[in-house]
Scaffold this motif. Structure first.
Motif, PDB file in Angstrom:
ATOM      1  N   UNK A 150      29.094  55.912 -82.986  1.00  0.00           N
ATOM      2  CA  UNK A 150      28.341  55.280 -84.061  1.00  0.00           C
ATOM      3  C   UNK A 150      27.013  54.725 -83.557  1.00  0.00           C
ATOM      4  N   UNK A 151      27.033  54.214 -82.352  1.00  0.00           N
ATOM      5  CA  UNK A 151      25.829  53.610 -81.767  1.00  0.00           C
ATOM      6  C   UNK A 151      24.731  54.631 -81.494  1.00  0.00           C
ATOM      7  N   UNK A 152      25.086  55.924 -81.471  1.00  0.00           N
ATOM      8  CA  UNK A 152      24.093  56.967 -81.197  1.00  0.00           C
ATOM      9  C   UNK A 152      23.406  57.476 -82.462  1.00  0.00           C
ATOM     10  N   UNK A 153      23.912  57.061 -83.628  1.00  0.00           N
ATOM     11  CA  UNK A 153      23.349  57.518 -84.904  1.00  0.00           C
ATOM     12  C   UNK A 153      22.279  56.530 -85.352  1.00  0.00           C
ATOM     13  N   UNK A 154      21.033  57.000 -85.384  1.00  0.00           N
ATOM     14  CA  UNK A 154      19.906  56.150 -85.737  1.00  0.00           C
ATOM     15  C   UNK A 154      19.263  56.675 -87.022  1.00  0.00           C
TER      16      UNK A 154
END
Length: 362
Positions: free
Chosen positions: A265-269
């Motif tokens: 999730x942290x990689x989706x910007x």
């Protein structure tokens, strides 16, 4: 929230039949009774009068609608009368006769008459192997649809990897059902972060213009590629599946959901994803749903322009096939025989009966 689906013509009804099997509210509309009868799961069917099928003649389908529109709108209102039915998807082929010829006027009428519901057009674009007539019909249908004030979500048969029509139709039908069913189901999920709920989905699909859906399974990609914000954005460009590729010249609204591991999730910007567009959208609706094993990213783009590359291919196919057909049609069908063969049998010489009998005496 209840969702309804209408299939116009054989292709549209074939797609909608899968939804009927799974319990959705559905309706099939056609000039052909035999095509209607081929839908094994759709219970509600409306036969248009005036012709037993139109044979890919979209102008005939359009003209016959003059004697059908009032009753057809009445049937739709009755079928989808429940106030909980908020979204109605209308599925049809752009290359055929009934769907291509009827859809635009039908969508315009429904959009005006069903004030409490959002109508979404789902045109099916032809595979490159389909006929010149299918591509000509598609150009006319696209032109007409672009003047109707609804959200248009094209399915592109050219995106299928299948080599034969039976596999192609099955793949497309299954993929569309799975995608739309997951989107609708996901609106009932809750999250400690952010939810894309039913109201958000209705707002997305009420956006006038062309639209598309992109999907990535980051959990499957992890380990195969070096996952980063940049690599995810790169992969998104080619992840539209059966849907029309995204024209990045403009966007009005974006829906984004992620269902999966928080590390992914942290990689989706969202900002990085939107950088490829020429403008920032009016609305962004997001749903972030933590899950220990999954990593599913979905994007719903609305308020787009039509994919210019795809339009060019349809136009090119139409021009190329038209020129070839014109040359063929202008050729004479007469057959000139250069040599003559005498096929007349030689005249029989009648023999005397006594001579024949004499031949067999011993």
């Amino acid at each position: 929230m209840r969702v309804g689906l209408i299939g116009i013509g054989q292709a549209g009804a074939s797609v909608v039949d899968k939804f009927a099997e799974e319990g959705y509210e559905t309706l099939a509309i056609n000039y052909s009774l035999s095509d209607l009868n081929s839908c094994t799961h759709i219970q509600n069917k409306h036969l248009l009068i005036g012709s037993e099928g139109v044979g890919k003649d979209r102008s005939l389908a359009t003209s016959l609608m003059q004697m059908n529109w009032e009753k057809t709108v009445e049937v739709v209102k009755e079928q989808f009368s429940q106030t909980s039915t908020k979204l109605i998807f209308v599925v049809f082929s752009t290359g055929g006769g009934t769907g291509s010829g009827v859809a635009s006027i039908f969508l315009d009428l429904l959009n005006s008459e069903l004030e409490d519901k959002v109508v979404v057009a789902v045109p099916i674009l032809p595979h490159k192997s389909e006929s010149a007539i299918s591509h000509m019909n598609t150009l006319e249908c696209i032109r007409e649809l672009s003047e109707v004030d609804v959200c248009i979500l094209p399915i592109d048969n050219n995106k299928s990897s299948s080599v034969n029509k039976l596999s192609l139709y099955k793949e497309v039908n299954e993929s569309f059902f799975t995608t739309l069913n997951q989107i609708i189901t996901q609106t009932s999920l809750t999250s400690p972060y952010s939810n894309l709920d039913q109201t958000d989905l209705i707002k997305l699909f009420s956006t006038v213009g062309w639209s598309s859906i992109a999907q990535l399974n980051l959990a499957n990609m992890n380990g195969q590629v070096n996952l980063s914000e940049e690599s995810i954005v790169d992969q998104i460009s080619s992840s539209n599946g059966i849907f029309m590729s995204v024209n990045e010249s403009k966007i009005i609204r974006l829906g984004l959901t992620f269902y999966g591991q928080e590390s992914l999730m942290n990689l989706v910007n969202t900002s990085s994803i939107l950088n490829k567009f020429s403008n920032h959208p009016l609305d962004i609706f997001e749903g972030w749903y933590p899950n220990l094993s999954q990593g599913y990213l979905r994007l719903i783009y609305t308020g787009l322009s039509f994919d210019t590359e795809r339009l060019g291919k349809i136009e090119g196919k139409t021009i190329s096939d038209s020129e070839t057909l014109e040359n063929v049609l202008n050729q004479s069908h007469k057959v000139n025989v250069k040599s003559q063969v005498n096929l007349n049998k030689p005249n029989k010489q009648r023999k005397a009966l006594s001579s024949i009998l004499e031949k067999y005496k011993k």
